[in-house]
Every structure is written in C-alpha cells, then in structure tokens.
Motif scaffolding. Structure first.
Motif, mmCIF file in Angstrom:
data_model
loop_
_atom_site.group_PDB
_atom_site.id
_atom_site.type_symbol
_atom_site.label_atom_id
_atom_site.label_comp_id
_atom_site.label_asym_id
_atom_site.label_seq_id
_atom_site.Cartn_x
_atom_site.Cartn_y
_atom_site.Cartn_z
ATOM 1 N N HIS A 1 69.751 48.414 25.517
ATOM 2 C CA HIS A 1 70.759 47.618 26.242
ATOM 3 C C HIS A 1 71.638 48.496 27.128
ATOM 4 O O HIS A 1 72.688 48.966 26.694
ATOM 5 N N HIS B 1 72.996 49.015 31.494
ATOM 6 C CA HIS B 1 73.094 48.443 32.853
ATOM 7 C C HIS B 1 73.147 49.614 33.831
ATOM 8 O O HIS B 1 74.204 50.229 33.989
ATOM 9 N N LYS C 1 66.318 38.395 29.080
ATOM 10 C CA LYS C 1 67.755 38.318 28.786
ATOM 11 C C LYS C 1 68.307 36.989 29.285
ATOM 12 O O LYS C 1 68.100 36.602 30.439
ATOM 13 N N HIS D 1 75.183 42.643 21.297
ATOM 14 C CA HIS D 1 76.600 42.976 21.076
ATOM 15 C C HIS D 1 77.381 41.977 20.198
ATOM 16 O O HIS D 1 78.370 41.390 20.617
ATOM 17 N N ASP E 1 75.324 49.147 25.327
ATOM 18 C CA ASP E 1 75.795 48.253 26.393
ATOM 19 C C ASP E 1 76.465 49.059 27.506
ATOM 20 O O ASP E 1 77.496 48.659 28.048
#
Ligand code: DOR
Ligand code: ZN
Length: 349
Positions: free
Chosen positions: A14, A16, A99, A156, A227
């Motif tokens: 996970h 970004h 997702k 999360h 995350d």
C-alpha cells in the motif's frame, strides 16, 4: 555496542508513488529509493493518480514509466469507479488487486455505494479487492462479502470498531484480511494537535483507546502497510492541505523499536511486513533477497529522507533499526544511505 540483524526484503502492499501526474510529490525513482532506504524490496502502488488507473491504456502508460525508473520490485493495483467492468479481464493478469474507495480521500474517487456489489460480481478470479472502508460502511462490506465472498483486504484499519468488524468477519469464516498503518499504531489524535496538517491523513488519527485496541489485538492484523502518501511541505501548509503522510522510511524502525520494547515479537514483525503480504498478494519470496539493519539508535531527520516529500511526522524520534544494506536477487542495491541500483533494474510484478 553495535548490533546488526538480517531480515527478508520487506513487502508493502500500500503505497502512493504519484507517478504519473504528481511527480513533484514523488516519482517512481524517488519512491522506490525511499522503499529501499526503508528496507522494502517490493511495493504495490495505488491507482489514485490524477488520472485514476481505471483503464488498460492508463495502466500500460503507468507500467511503461515504471519500467525505466524503479529500483525495487513493484506491483500495481487497479482502480474502479464502478463503470469500467469491461477493463477488468484486460488487466487482471497485470495487477495485484483492485482498490475501491468507499470513503472520501485524496483524489475523490469514492464510488456510489450501491455499485459495490456489482464490482464484486464483475472482478474476475482470485486477486484481492482492497477496500478503503471506514467504520460507517462496515454493514455494506459485510452484506457484500456474504453475497459474493471474494478475497478482501481492508486497508488501514484505524479504530476499535473497524478492527472488531474485521475480527467478526474472520470468525464468521469470510475471506478477509486487514492492514494497519504505522501512523495509527504510533500516533494519536493528541499528536494531530501538535502536527497540524502534517498529521492529517485518512483515516484520521484516533484516540489512545483505539490505538491500544489495535496493539492488544495484533494477532488479527495481517499486514503493517505504510500507506506512504507523499505530499509537499508547501501543499501541507497551504489552504487545502491534502490527506496523507510519507511512511516508507520510518515503518521498519518504528516496528523494530516496538519489538525492542517488547510490544511484539520478531516473528510477528516478519509475518506482517513480509510473509503475510507475500501470501495475500501472491508474491514469491526470493532467498537471495535480504536486508541488513543496524540496531543502534538513530534519530529520524527530514534531510536524510529519500522521499521527495522531504518530511516525516516522526522526525525527531530516536529509534533503533536503520537499514544499512539491501540485497535484491544477490545484488547490493542500497548501502549506507546510497541507492546503488540503476533506474529500471527493479522488476514489474
Ligand atoms: O491519507 C491518505 N492519503 N489516505 C488515503 O487513503 C489516500 C492517501 C493519498 O493518496 O494521499
Ligand atoms: Zn492509501
């Protein structure tokens, strides 16, 4: 006295990395460099780019960019707003999972909730569906999973109520796993007051009692996922600060420090940062891939970070567990703060 340990290459399902579209925040090279510096040899990137990754064409463009830039292995999750089902069979062999956003966050890719059931029906095969599903949507998730029991990873998990939901679903035999972020394990709403917008992320930081519940029920948490959500300092200080905090370079030191304090065992740490993410997302571990970590105390400082974001909500913390060397398929790709791998030498999963 200096002590070194060796661990398998960590796997973060996970992150970004913002590439393409927002490469002032991060790009494939800086993001995968941050991964190596944090002890990760495999990361999985989320689809909430400026142009969300909801078509084969956008996925192929993203893959092409990654291919020449990444210094660790990388896989990609596909995205959906509930209107691209014809793309699913075209991408299923090129992605790690799907997702789905059920709550508001960066990019605003929240789906119309009644579409969730159709998404579950349309997603082919066994690869996991990853949900951004906070407490308010747990009934919807439960009824959907009961109707179409496909592998589901709740991202999360941050509160007692959310983890209780996952525990109940697991005990009912539903195919559910979950991840918890280091910021929800090591920061609370009290820290949010001190950090201001640098402590704003989705889900929000929770009260101490929620954090305590997560630690007390560690056995139900399958994955520690960073995350990693880089945003620039200027954006965080601006009028509309985006949600998210970088995490790739601080997760392992935080977890090893918790281990040193007796809050979890080495076996649990390896399970949540390597074994379980490998199993859930179908990554084949490699014997010639490992990391070496110094157990000397060090202070987290913003200027030592590889992430373009250049800040961490954990700056100033004194932690053990600094990655000194990363070996990927027998090659030393990171050593003493330097990335040695050439761009493009990581694999696309
Ligand atoms: O804080 C967050 N930031 N939560 C998310 O779900 C998305 C992420 C981002 O993309 O910045
Ligand atoms: Zn995320």
């Amino acid at each position: 006295m200096s002590k070194n340990i060796t661990l398998p290459g960590l796997i973060d399902p996970h992150v970004h990395l913002r590439d393409p579209g927002q490469t002032t925040k991060e790009d494939f090279l800086s993001g995968t460099s941050a991964a190596l510096a944090g002890g990760y040899t495999t990361v999985m990137d989320m689809p909430n780019n400026v142009e969300p990754i909801t078509t084969l064409e956008r996925l192929e463009a993203k893959l092409a960019g990654a291919r020449t830039q990444v210094v660790c292995d990388i896989g990609f999750h596909f995205g959906t707003l509930g209107d691209n089902f014809e793309e699913f069979p075209k991408v299923i062999n090129k992605v790690m999972g799907l997702k789905v956003y059920l709550n508001v966050t960066t990019g605003n890719y929240i789906i119309d909730k009644p579409r969730l059931l159709d998404i579950y029906k349309a997603w082919p095969g066994q690869k996991p569906i990853l949900l951004h599903a906070e407490d308010d949507v747990s009934d919807l998730v439960l009824s959907t999973l009961q109707a179409v029991p496909k592998a589901t990873h709740i991202c999360h998990v941050s509160s007692q109520a959310e983890l209780e939901f996952v525990i109940k679903a697991k005990e009912a035999g539903l195919p559910i796993t979950c991840g918890v972020t280091p910021h929800h394990l090591f920061l609370t709403d009290k820290d949010a007051e001190r950090l201001g917008t640098f402590g704003h992320m989705k889900p929000f930081l929770k009260p101490q009692a929620d954090q305590d519940f997560l630690w007390q029920h560690l056995g139900y948490i399958d994955v520690i996922e960073s995350d990693h959500a880089p945003h620039t300092k200027a954006e965080k200080e601006g009028d509309t600060p985006p949600f998210g905090v970088p995490g790739l370079e601080t997760t392992l030191p935080l977890m090893l420090t918790a281990e040193a304090e007796g809050r979890l065992t080495r076996a649990q740490l390896v399970e949540k940062l390597h074994t379980n993410p490998a199993r859930i997302f179908g990554v084949t571990p490699d014997d010639a891939t490992r990391i070496e970590v110094s157990m000397d105390e060090h202070e987290i400082t913003n200027d030592a970070l590889q992430t373009k974001a250049g800040w961490s909500p954990f700056a100033g913390r004194k932690l053990v567990g600094k990655v000194t060397r990363v070996v990927l398929r027998s090659q030393t790709v990171f050593e003493n703060g330097q990335v040695l791998a050439s761009p493009g030498s990581g694999r696309i999963l």
